[in-house]
Design a protein around this motif. Sequence first.
Motif, PDB file in Angstrom:
ATOM      1  N   UNK A 293       0.843  -1.207   0.000  1.00  0.00           N
ATOM      2  CA  UNK A 293       0.000   0.000   0.000  1.00  0.00           C
ATOM      3  C   UNK A 293       0.869   1.245   0.000  1.00  0.00           C
ATOM      4  N   UNK A 294       1.975   1.199   0.756  1.00  0.00           N
ATOM      5  CA  UNK A 294       2.884   2.346   0.834  1.00  0.00           C
ATOM      6  C   UNK A 294       3.536   2.580  -0.536  1.00  0.00           C
ATOM      7  N   UNK A 295       3.969   1.488  -1.166  1.00  0.00           N
ATOM      8  CA  UNK A 295       4.595   1.620  -2.489  1.00  0.00           C
ATOM      9  C   UNK A 295       3.600   2.205  -3.489  1.00  0.00           C
ATOM     10  N   UNK A 296       2.350   1.765  -3.418  1.00  0.00           N
ATOM     11  CA  UNK A 296       1.347   2.237  -4.376  1.00  0.00           C
ATOM     12  C   UNK A 296       0.967   3.698  -4.137  1.00  0.00           C
ATOM     13  N   UNK A 297       0.930   4.103  -2.880  1.00  0.00           N
ATOM     14  CA  UNK A 297       0.587   5.509  -2.616  1.00  0.00           C
ATOM     15  C   UNK A 297       1.748   6.405  -3.072  1.00  0.00           C
ATOM     16  N   UNK A 298       2.948   5.904  -2.901  1.00  0.00           N
ATOM     17  CA  UNK A 298       4.112   6.662  -3.371  1.00  0.00           C
ATOM     18  C   UNK A 298       4.071   6.796  -4.907  1.00  0.00           C
TER      19      UNK A 298
END
Length: 295
Positions: free
Chosen positions: A179-184
């Motif tokens: 999720x963090x990678x995708x929001x970035x």
Amino acid sequence: MTALPTDQATDLRRMMANHEAAVLPIAKATRTAKVIAVASGKGGVGKTSIAVNLAITLSKRGRRVVLIDADLGTANIDVAMNIHSAHDLSHVIRGERSLDDVAVRVDENLSVIAGASGIAGVADLGAFERQRLLEALGRMERESDVILLDCGAGISQNVLAFAQTAHRLLLVTTPEPTAVADVYALVKVLSRTPITPPIGLVVNCADSAREGRMVSDRVASVAARFLSVAIDDFGQILRDENMPLSIRRRSPLVSLVPRSTAARGVAILADRILSGDNGANPTPGFFRKLFGHFY
Ligand SMILES: Nc1ncnc2c1ncn2[C@@H]1O[C@H](COP(=O)(O)OP(=O)(O)O)[C@@H](O)[C@H]1O
Ligand SMILES: [Mg+2]
């Protein structure tokens, strides 16, 4: 949060909006609403849960709120809020219904527009349909204090269009690395578009406030360093089993279990949003920008 002078300003704006509506019907329409788009990189991180509970919380604090299910692909606010609406945004877009017909008045200060099912995206609408939606939503801007858009996940044209034109973009992630990678990735794409609105990051489903802050700090520092984008920490909403419970009960968390940990997180988020609300009309109409028209 103490009562803001905004209440007075709100009354004043309401009076002015009415005056304006009577005297200057369309040409000089001035926005009154602050538009907040809720988006994420990955699906299932809690956008709808947060948007629904935030909308209720803001409306209980006296703001006239319109919650719009802008997730044209997988709309489900109607399910989360147990709203039965025979018509939705797609009927407005097709010109079969007005927004007033479609808006479900949930509370004195809260209206909900159910999402358009079966429409690929705003980018796919024809010019005539856009104009129709534009006019309908532009009117809504002048009649409300906050418009909350529950956007879809990911980097679709639809999400980018909504995100770019909002006053405030609330990005939601969980601490999960995917999720963090995708929001970035979403921030990265946004940083290359002409307009990047102020971004506030909410970390949902954190196991502790400390974990949430760590995630938030990490995203903010990487975005600042590599993308030159400032991301504000808009708080953490902890993992709380009352959230899925409230969905199963079809009753929003802040109403069902107002003292729950997650409901407190939403209240703090509402404080944060209202703390920047000084009643000013910061930029030209959102929906005019979105659709690239003037009217
Ligand atoms: N703070 C939380 N604690 C526990 N579960 C949560 C929390 N926030 C959301 N959920 C659950 O996560 C799932 C996805 O939430 P949803 O709001 O539909 O996400 P999205 O709109 O981003 O797809 C739902 O089952 C919801 O109940
Ligand atoms: Mg959703």
